[in-house]
Design an enzyme around this catalytic site. Structure first.
Site, mmCIF file in Angstrom:
data_model
loop_
_atom_site.group_PDB
_atom_site.id
_atom_site.type_symbol
_atom_site.label_atom_id
_atom_site.label_comp_id
_atom_site.label_asym_id
_atom_site.label_seq_id
_atom_site.Cartn_x
_atom_site.Cartn_y
_atom_site.Cartn_z
ATOM 1 N N PRO A 34 -6.596 -15.960 -4.976
ATOM 2 C CA PRO A 34 -5.455 -15.216 -5.520
ATOM 3 C C PRO A 34 -5.883 -13.877 -6.115
ATOM 4 C CG PRO A 34 -6.168 -16.874 -7.098
ATOM 5 C CD PRO A 34 -7.023 -17.058 -5.875
ATOM 6 N N GLY B 212 -2.149 -14.932 -1.864
ATOM 7 C CA GLY B 212 -0.769 -14.648 -1.460
ATOM 8 C C GLY B 212 0.296 -15.259 -2.333
ATOM 9 N N TYR C 113 5.721 0.495 0.187
ATOM 10 C CA TYR C 113 6.395 -0.743 0.614
ATOM 11 C C TYR C 113 7.839 -0.835 0.139
ATOM 12 C CZ TYR C 113 1.429 -2.223 0.345
ATOM 13 O OH TYR C 113 0.076 -2.315 0.427
ATOM 14 N N TYR D 16 -2.870 -4.138 -7.360
ATOM 15 C CA TYR D 16 -2.638 -3.112 -6.357
ATOM 16 C C TYR D 16 -2.010 -1.861 -6.967
ATOM 17 C CZ TYR D 16 -3.470 -7.280 -3.597
ATOM 18 O OH TYR D 16 -4.017 -8.428 -3.093
ATOM 19 N N ARG E 10 -2.977 -11.040 -6.780
ATOM 20 C CA ARG E 10 -1.765 -10.666 -7.502
ATOM 21 C C ARG E 10 -1.372 -11.679 -8.583
ATOM 22 N NH1 ARG E 10 1.994 -7.629 -4.602
ATOM 23 N NH2 ARG E 10 1.000 -8.516 -2.775
ATOM 24 N N CYS F 44 4.764 16.207 -4.567
ATOM 25 C CA CYS F 44 5.664 16.857 -3.608
ATOM 26 C C CYS F 44 5.941 15.985 -2.401
ATOM 27 C CB CYS F 44 5.063 18.187 -3.183
ATOM 28 S SG CYS F 44 4.849 19.253 -4.588
ATOM 29 N N GLU F 45 6.621 14.900 -2.609
ATOM 30 C CA GLU F 45 7.001 13.983 -1.532
ATOM 31 C C GLU F 45 8.285 13.301 -1.971
ATOM 32 O OE1 GLU F 45 5.125 12.816 1.244
ATOM 33 O OE2 GLU F 45 3.160 13.651 0.786
HETATM 34 N N1 LLP Z 1 -7.343 -13.291 0.563
HETATM 35 C C1 LLP Z 1 -7.293 -12.492 1.628
HETATM 36 C C2 LLP Z 1 -8.087 -12.818 2.801
HETATM 37 C C3 LLP Z 1 -6.468 -11.351 1.605
HETATM 38 O O1 LLP Z 1 -6.391 -10.566 2.668
HETATM 39 C C4 LLP Z 1 -5.700 -11.048 0.457
HETATM 40 C C5 LLP Z 1 -4.832 -9.875 0.374
HETATM 41 C C6 LLP Z 1 -5.819 -11.908 -0.648
HETATM 42 C C7 LLP Z 1 -6.643 -13.022 -0.555
HETATM 43 C C8 LLP Z 1 -5.098 -11.677 -1.934
HETATM 44 O O2 LLP Z 1 -3.720 -11.738 -1.805
HETATM 45 P P1 LLP Z 1 -2.818 -11.836 -3.125
HETATM 46 O O3 LLP Z 1 -3.094 -13.152 -3.767
HETATM 47 O O4 LLP Z 1 -3.157 -10.696 -3.995
HETATM 48 O O5 LLP Z 1 -1.428 -11.722 -2.592
HETATM 49 N N2 LLP Z 1 -1.474 -3.930 -1.230
HETATM 50 C C9 LLP Z 1 -0.491 -4.963 -1.010
HETATM 51 C C10 LLP Z 1 -1.133 -6.332 -0.896
HETATM 52 C C11 LLP Z 1 -2.157 -6.423 0.214
HETATM 53 C C12 LLP Z 1 -2.844 -7.768 0.251
HETATM 54 C C13 LLP Z 1 -3.906 -7.826 1.275
HETATM 55 N N3 LLP Z 1 -4.649 -9.047 1.320
HETATM 56 C C14 LLP Z 1 0.523 -4.907 -2.146
HETATM 57 O O6 LLP Z 1 0.429 -4.015 -2.974
HETATM 58 O O7 LLP Z 1 1.460 -5.710 -2.186
#
Ligand code: LLP
Length: 418
Positions: free
Chosen positions: A277, A242, A319, A373, A279, A345-346
């Protein structure tokens, strides 16, 4: 800089994106190997500085970008992996990842997925309900092994991020409730085929404030302390992913600050700290390269109609996410404001709105921060073949997934005889 202008042309490392477009066509995802590597090293470094004696494991969240080239690069750097499906487990295996460094999260693991994970000998299954504990225990008994598990505990803190990517609130479907956790741990610890390995939590994605993470971490630590009093010792604490990145004007704390915050919350506890991590490792390591098909001047708006669309990069449509759009070679005409839209087409099919650009049709645009993503959430909507993926390292480029052919999209379909 992994993506920057050189002599007026936007480049990935040492290679002009014009060359990439010429070689592989558009639309096309382009990743910088150096950017991925340095983001991973930033995590390593952050642990070394914040808490050099703590054992730590960086489990890259495969869902962000699951191309084998990305996974293999991270595996070679020593990463573990956070997965959410049997499909992701298969990818980690195919990329040569160490399965003993895999944590498996996900709210709806099937019987087959649990079997696959246990047979693979992964580090830990993050359970998300009492029923999942029952199912895992039954499978472990049948297979004659002990399943290493953690519960993903929902700490009920507000991550203050976009509503759809916030996961740590009571009303979210994820994890087991904080109140219920202790009972579940005692139940798990009493089962011979279950081995309590740790605790997990993940409060949301694209966090730009470390405070909610610290709150969550403190609640998890308090739980670990209570469990210890019941004689349940944990080997690891998985505080999720996150960690926010900069798309626009956000100013997320550095990885160093995020990690120091988590280590600080763990204090003197000696569990291994796992983070997952996604993203923060790949987000700014990729762009979506696209060509302008038409420049359309309207009464209310101007449009740059490009050959990439919401099927390639869904985040803006889903989003209202903001991705910076840059002209690969600014055209030298007057800067104007454009909505950058795709051919789908959206009305939701846009990549950016009201962007100030100097462009003419035929020119190239790079949609930035698309490494996470992006391809992973792409689809074939409107029967659009998925675009290729290219990794650049220095002046070299390698095609790591070719463009799909239209025929592949329906080659498995059939027409009933009746
Ligand atoms: N760990 C768990 C348990 C998770 O559910 C997630 C993401 C992560 C790690 C990785 O999170 P990150 O470090 O990438 O923020 N599609 C959305 C993001 C959905 C994330 C879901 N879970 C977007 O494009 O922003």
């Amino acid at each position: 800089m992994s993506f920057a202008y050189r002599d007026g042309v936007y480049c990935a490392e040492g290679l002009s994106l014009e060359v990439v477009a010429q070689r592989y066509g558009t639309p096309c995802y382009v990743y910088s190997r150096a950017a991925i590597e340095s983001a991973y090293r930033e995590f390593e470094q952050a642990f070394a500085v914040a808490d050099p004696h703590r054992r730590a494991l960086i489990c890259y969240s495969v869902k962000a970008n699951s191309n084998l080239a990305v996974l293999s690069l991270l595996a070679r750097l020593g990463a573990g992996f956070d997965i959410v499906s049997g499909g992701e487990l298969a990818r980690v295996r195919a990329a040569g990842g160490d399965l003993r460094k895999v944590v498996f999260s996900g709210v709806g693991k099937t019987e087959a997925e649990i079997v696959q994970a246990l047979e693979a000998g992964i580090l830990c299954l993050n359970l998300e309900s009492g029923e999942e504990l029952e199912r895992t225990d039954a499978i472990a008994r049948r297979l004659g092994l002990r399943a290493a598990v953690a519960f993903r505990v929902n700490p009920d803190v507000d991550a203050k991020t976009l509503p759809y990517i916030s996961t740590g609130l009571k009303q979210n479907k994820f994890g087991v409730s904080y109140a219920e956790a202790e009972r579940l741990y005692r139940d798990a610890a009493a089962r011979p085929n279950i081995e309590v390995a740790g605790v997990g939590c993940h409060i949301g994605s694209q966090l730009t404030d470390p405070a909610p993470l610290a709150d969550a971490a403190r609640r998890i630590v308090a739980l670990a302390e209570r469990l210890e009093r019941h004689g349940i010792a944990l080997r690891h604490v998985d505080l999720g992913g996150g960690f926010g990145i900069r798309y626009n004007h956000e100013s997320p704390p550095s990885i160093g600050i995020f990690i120091a915050t988590l280590c600080g919350a763990l204090g003197a506890r000696r569990e291994t700290l796992i983070v997952d991590p996604g993203r923060a490792i790949v987000g700014n390591a990729g762009v979506l390269l696209t060509r302008i098909e038409y420049v359309k001047r309207g009464e209310a708006r101007n449009f740059a109609v490009v050959d990439a669309a919401m099927n390639d990069l869904l985040r803006p449509a889903l989003y209202q996410a903001w991705h910076e759009v840059v002209a690969v070679r600014p055209a030298g005409v007057a800067i104007d404001s454009y909505d950058v839209v795709g051919p789908v087409c959206e009305t939701a099919d846009f990549l950016g709105k009201e962007r100030k650009l100097s462009i003419v049709s035929g020119g190239l645009l790079a949609i930035r921060s698309a490494g996470a993503y992006g391809m992973a959430m792409s689809s074939n909507y409107n029967s659009r073949p998925r675009c290729p993926e290219v990794v650049v390292s220095g002046a070299r480029a390698e095609l790591v997934r070719p463009r799909e052919h239209v025929e592949e999209l329906y080659s498995q379909e059939s027409i009933p005889a009746w």
